[in-house]
Design a protein around this motif. Sequence first.
Motif, PDB file in Angstrom:
ATOM      1  N   ARG A   1       0.841  -1.189   0.000  1.00  0.00           N
ATOM      2  CA  ARG A   1       0.000   0.000   0.000  1.00  0.00           C
ATOM      3  C   ARG A   1       0.879   1.242   0.000  1.00  0.00           C
ATOM      4  NH1 ARG A   1      -2.165  -0.557   6.117  1.00  0.00           N
ATOM      5  NH2 ARG A   1      -0.567   0.710   7.100  1.00  0.00           N
ATOM      6  N   VAL A   2       0.337   2.308  -0.553  1.00  0.00           N
ATOM      7  CA  VAL A   2       1.028   3.595  -0.567  1.00  0.00           C
ATOM      8  C   VAL A   2       0.418   4.435   0.532  1.00  0.00           C
ATOM      9  CG1 VAL A   2       1.534   5.656  -1.908  1.00  0.00           C
ATOM     10  CG2 VAL A   2       1.495   3.414  -3.033  1.00  0.00           C
ATOM     11  N   GLU A   3       1.267   4.917   1.414  1.00  0.00           N
ATOM     12  CA  GLU A   3       0.818   5.729   2.541  1.00  0.00           C
ATOM     13  C   GLU A   3       1.796   6.874   2.719  1.00  0.00           C
ATOM     14  OE1 GLU A   3       0.478   4.934   7.250  1.00  0.00           O
ATOM     15  OE2 GLU A   3      -0.526   3.465   5.972  1.00  0.00           O
ATOM     16  N   ASP A   4       1.278   8.092   2.642  1.00  0.00           N
ATOM     17  CA  ASP A   4       2.114   9.291   2.767  1.00  0.00           C
ATOM     18  C   ASP A   4       3.289   9.271   1.780  1.00  0.00           C
ATOM     19  OD1 ASP A   4       0.517  10.266   4.869  1.00  0.00           O
ATOM     20  OD2 ASP A   4       1.688   9.151   6.355  1.00  0.00           O
ATOM     21  N   GLY A   5       3.012   8.812   0.566  1.00  0.00           N
ATOM     22  CA  GLY A   5       4.044   8.792  -0.468  1.00  0.00           C
ATOM     23  C   GLY A   5       5.080   7.694  -0.300  1.00  0.00           C
ATOM     24  N   GLU A   6       4.819   6.741   0.593  1.00  0.00           N
ATOM     25  CA  GLU A   6       5.756   5.637   0.825  1.00  0.00           C
ATOM     26  C   GLU A   6       5.091   4.315   0.475  1.00  0.00           C
ATOM     27  OE1 GLU A   6       8.000   7.615   4.698  1.00  0.00           O
ATOM     28  OE2 GLU A   6       6.693   5.887   4.976  1.00  0.00           O
ATOM     29  N   LEU A   7       5.893   3.371   0.028  1.00  0.00           N
ATOM     30  CA  LEU A   7       5.416   2.025  -0.246  1.00  0.00           C
ATOM     31  C   LEU A   7       5.600   1.196   1.017  1.00  0.00           C
ATOM     32  CD1 LEU A   7       4.417  -0.169  -2.212  1.00  0.00           C
ATOM     33  CD2 LEU A   7       6.823  -0.596  -2.770  1.00  0.00           C
ATOM     34  N   ARG A   8       4.530   0.586   1.464  1.00  0.00           N
ATOM     35  CA  ARG A   8       4.600  -0.264   2.651  1.00  0.00           C
ATOM     36  C   ARG A   8       4.226  -1.680   2.260  1.00  0.00           C
ATOM     37  NH1 ARG A   8       3.501   3.162   7.926  1.00  0.00           N
ATOM     38  NH2 ARG A   8       4.337   5.102   7.141  1.00  0.00           N
ATOM     39  N   ALA A   9       4.993  -2.629   2.741  1.00  0.00           N
ATOM     40  CA  ALA A   9       4.749  -4.047   2.472  1.00  0.00           C
ATOM     41  C   ALA A   9       4.462  -4.742   3.795  1.00  0.00           C
ATOM     42  CB  ALA A   9       5.958  -4.675   1.793  1.00  0.00           C
ATOM     43  N   ILE A  10       3.289  -5.367   3.892  1.00  0.00           N
ATOM     44  CA  ILE A  10       2.883  -6.035   5.115  1.00  0.00           C
ATOM     45  C   ILE A  10       2.545  -7.491   4.771  1.00  0.00           C
ATOM     46  CG2 ILE A  10       1.274  -6.006   7.060  1.00  0.00           C
ATOM     47  CD1 ILE A  10       0.681  -3.063   6.252  1.00  0.00           C
ATOM     48  N   PRO A  11       3.150  -8.440   5.483  1.00  0.00           N
ATOM     49  CA  PRO A  11       2.835  -9.849   5.213  1.00  0.00           C
ATOM     50  C   PRO A  11       1.343 -10.126   5.396  1.00  0.00           C
ATOM     51  CG  PRO A  11       4.729  -9.673   6.688  1.00  0.00           C
ATOM     52  CD  PRO A  11       4.136  -8.295   6.546  1.00  0.00           C
ATOM     53  N   ARG A  12       0.805 -10.957   4.544  1.00  0.00           N
ATOM     54  CA  ARG A  12      -0.624 -11.284   4.573  1.00  0.00           C
ATOM     55  C   ARG A  12      -1.050 -11.783   5.954  1.00  0.00           C
ATOM     56  NH1 ARG A  12      -3.419 -16.208   3.388  1.00  0.00           N
ATOM     57  NH2 ARG A  12      -5.522 -15.803   2.671  1.00  0.00           N
ATOM     58  N   MET A  13      -0.249 -12.627   6.574  1.00  0.00           N
ATOM     59  CA  MET A  13      -0.605 -13.160   7.883  1.00  0.00           C
ATOM     60  C   MET A  13      -0.642 -12.057   8.943  1.00  0.00           C
ATOM     61  SD  MET A  13      -1.486 -16.152   7.219  1.00  0.00           S
ATOM     62  CE  MET A  13      -1.871 -16.620   8.899  1.00  0.00           C
ATOM     63  N   GLU A  14       0.191 -11.039   8.801  1.00  0.00           N
ATOM     64  CA  GLU A  14       0.163  -9.909   9.723  1.00  0.00           C
ATOM     65  C   GLU A  14      -1.112  -9.094   9.527  1.00  0.00           C
ATOM     66  OE1 GLU A  14       1.127  -7.065  12.635  1.00  0.00           O
ATOM     67  OE2 GLU A  14       1.699  -9.148  12.330  1.00  0.00           O
ATOM     68  N   VAL A  15      -1.536  -8.941   8.282  1.00  0.00           N
ATOM     69  CA  VAL A  15      -2.787  -8.232   7.999  1.00  0.00           C
ATOM     70  C   VAL A  15      -3.955  -8.975   8.648  1.00  0.00           C
ATOM     71  CG1 VAL A  15      -4.394  -7.528   6.168  1.00  0.00           C
ATOM     72  CG2 VAL A  15      -1.932  -7.231   5.851  1.00  0.00           C
ATOM     73  N   ILE A  16      -3.960 -10.295   8.530  1.00  0.00           N
ATOM     74  CA  ILE A  16      -5.015 -11.110   9.132  1.00  0.00           C
ATOM     75  C   ILE A  16      -4.973 -10.979  10.654  1.00  0.00           C
ATOM     76  CG2 ILE A  16      -5.766 -13.497   9.538  1.00  0.00           C
ATOM     77  CD1 ILE A  16      -4.895 -14.049   6.595  1.00  0.00           C
ATOM     78  N   ARG A  17      -3.774 -11.039  11.238  1.00  0.00           N
ATOM     79  CA  ARG A  17      -3.640 -10.924  12.691  1.00  0.00           C
ATOM     80  C   ARG A  17      -4.185  -9.584  13.180  1.00  0.00           C
ATOM     81  NH1 ARG A  17      -1.121  -8.566  16.453  1.00  0.00           N
ATOM     82  NH2 ARG A  17       0.188  -7.325  15.081  1.00  0.00           N
ATOM     83  N   ARG A  18      -3.851  -8.517  12.466  1.00  0.00           N
ATOM     84  CA  ARG A  18      -4.335  -7.184  12.851  1.00  0.00           C
ATOM     85  C   ARG A  18      -5.851  -7.086  12.747  1.00  0.00           C
ATOM     86  NH1 ARG A  18      -0.001  -3.041   9.966  1.00  0.00           N
ATOM     87  NH2 ARG A  18       1.870  -3.907  10.945  1.00  0.00           N
ATOM     88  N   ALA A  19      -6.409  -7.672  11.696  1.00  0.00           N
ATOM     89  CA  ALA A  19      -7.870  -7.642  11.518  1.00  0.00           C
ATOM     90  C   ALA A  19      -8.552  -8.419  12.640  1.00  0.00           C
ATOM     91  CB  ALA A  19      -8.250  -8.221  10.156  1.00  0.00           C
ATOM     92  N   GLN A  20      -8.003  -9.576  12.990  1.00  0.00           N
ATOM     93  CA  GLN A  20      -8.573 -10.366  14.073  1.00  0.00           C
ATOM     94  C   GLN A  20      -8.496  -9.607  15.397  1.00  0.00           C
ATOM     95  OE1 GLN A  20      -6.156 -13.878  13.561  1.00  0.00           O
ATOM     96  NE2 GLN A  20      -7.785 -14.955  12.478  1.00  0.00           N
ATOM     97  N   GLN A  21      -7.386  -8.947  15.623  1.00  0.00           N
ATOM     98  CA  GLN A  21      -7.205  -8.174  16.849  1.00  0.00           C
ATOM     99  C   GLN A  21      -8.214  -7.018  16.911  1.00  0.00           C
ATOM    100  OE1 GLN A  21      -3.331  -6.287  17.153  1.00  0.00           O
ATOM    101  NE2 GLN A  21      -3.301  -6.593  19.364  1.00  0.00           N
ATOM    102  N   LEU A  22      -8.434  -6.376  15.788  1.00  0.00           N
ATOM    103  CA  LEU A  22      -9.387  -5.272  15.722  1.00  0.00           C
ATOM    104  C   LEU A  22     -10.802  -5.756  16.027  1.00  0.00           C
ATOM    105  CD1 LEU A  22      -9.918  -2.255  14.935  1.00  0.00           C
ATOM    106  CD2 LEU A  22     -10.310  -3.093  12.619  1.00  0.00           C
ATOM    107  N   ILE A  23     -11.202  -6.853  15.410  1.00  0.00           N
ATOM    108  CA  ILE A  23     -12.547  -7.397  15.605  1.00  0.00           C
ATOM    109  C   ILE A  23     -12.720  -7.944  17.023  1.00  0.00           C
ATOM    110  CG2 ILE A  23     -14.162  -9.200  14.873  1.00  0.00           C
ATOM    111  CD1 ILE A  23     -13.814  -6.848  12.891  1.00  0.00           C
ATOM    112  N   ALA A  24     -11.681  -8.564  17.563  1.00  0.00           N
ATOM    113  CA  ALA A  24     -11.761  -9.203  18.882  1.00  0.00           C
ATOM    114  C   ALA A  24     -12.144  -8.229  19.983  1.00  0.00           C
ATOM    115  CB  ALA A  24     -10.436  -9.886  19.218  1.00  0.00           C
ATOM    116  N   GLN A  25     -11.789  -6.975  19.833  1.00  0.00           N
ATOM    117  CA  GLN A  25     -12.113  -6.015  20.887  1.00  0.00           C
ATOM    118  C   GLN A  25     -13.612  -5.762  21.011  1.00  0.00           C
ATOM    119  OE1 GLN A  25     -10.384  -2.115  20.155  1.00  0.00           O
ATOM    120  NE2 GLN A  25     -10.728  -2.322  17.960  1.00  0.00           N
ATOM    121  N   TYR A  26     -14.387  -6.172  20.007  1.00  0.00           N
ATOM    122  CA  TYR A  26     -15.835  -5.975  20.031  1.00  0.00           C
ATOM    123  C   TYR A  26     -16.610  -7.244  20.398  1.00  0.00           C
ATOM    124  CZ  TYR A  26     -14.521  -1.704  17.636  1.00  0.00           C
ATOM    125  OH  TYR A  26     -13.941  -0.498  17.309  1.00  0.00           O
ATOM    126  N   ILE A  27     -15.899  -8.348  20.572  1.00  0.00           N
ATOM    127  CA  ILE A  27     -16.540  -9.626  20.865  1.00  0.00           C
ATOM    128  C   ILE A  27     -16.220 -10.018  22.302  1.00  0.00           C
ATOM    129  CG2 ILE A  27     -16.778 -12.044  20.170  1.00  0.00           C
ATOM    130  CD1 ILE A  27     -17.504 -10.007  17.957  1.00  0.00           C
TER     131      ILE A  27
END
Length: 96
Positions: free
Chosen positions: A35-61
Motif C-alpha cells: 500500500r502507498v501511505e504518505d508517499g511511501e510504499l509499505r509491504a505487510i505480510p498477509r498473515m500480519e494483515v489477518i492478525r491485525r484484523a482479528q485483533q481489531l474485531i476481537a475487541q468488540y466480541i
Amino acid sequence: MLRFLSKMHSGGRLVASSHIRKALHFNIGDQLLLRVEDGELRAIPRMEVIRRAQQLIAQYIPVSVSLVDELIADRRAEAAREDSEFHISRGGPLFG
C-alpha cells in the motif's frame, strides 16, 4: 531502522535485500499487502494483515462468545428452516 537502496527493474520488480527480508521474516512465496501511505510504499505480510484484523474485531466480541459456535447454530437453524420449507412445498417428507 534498516535502510537499503534498491532500484526498479523491468516489469516493475523491486528487489528487497536479504537483510531486509530476514529482518521482516519474509520468505519466498509469502504474500504481501502493498500500500502507498504518505508517499511511501509499505509491504505487510498477509498473515500480519489477518492478525491485525482479528485483533481489531476481537475487541468488540466478549470473551464468553464463540463466533464459531454462533455460526454453526445459525447454519443449523437455517438448514432446519430450509428442510421444513421443502417438506411443506412437497406436501410432506420425501421418505415415510
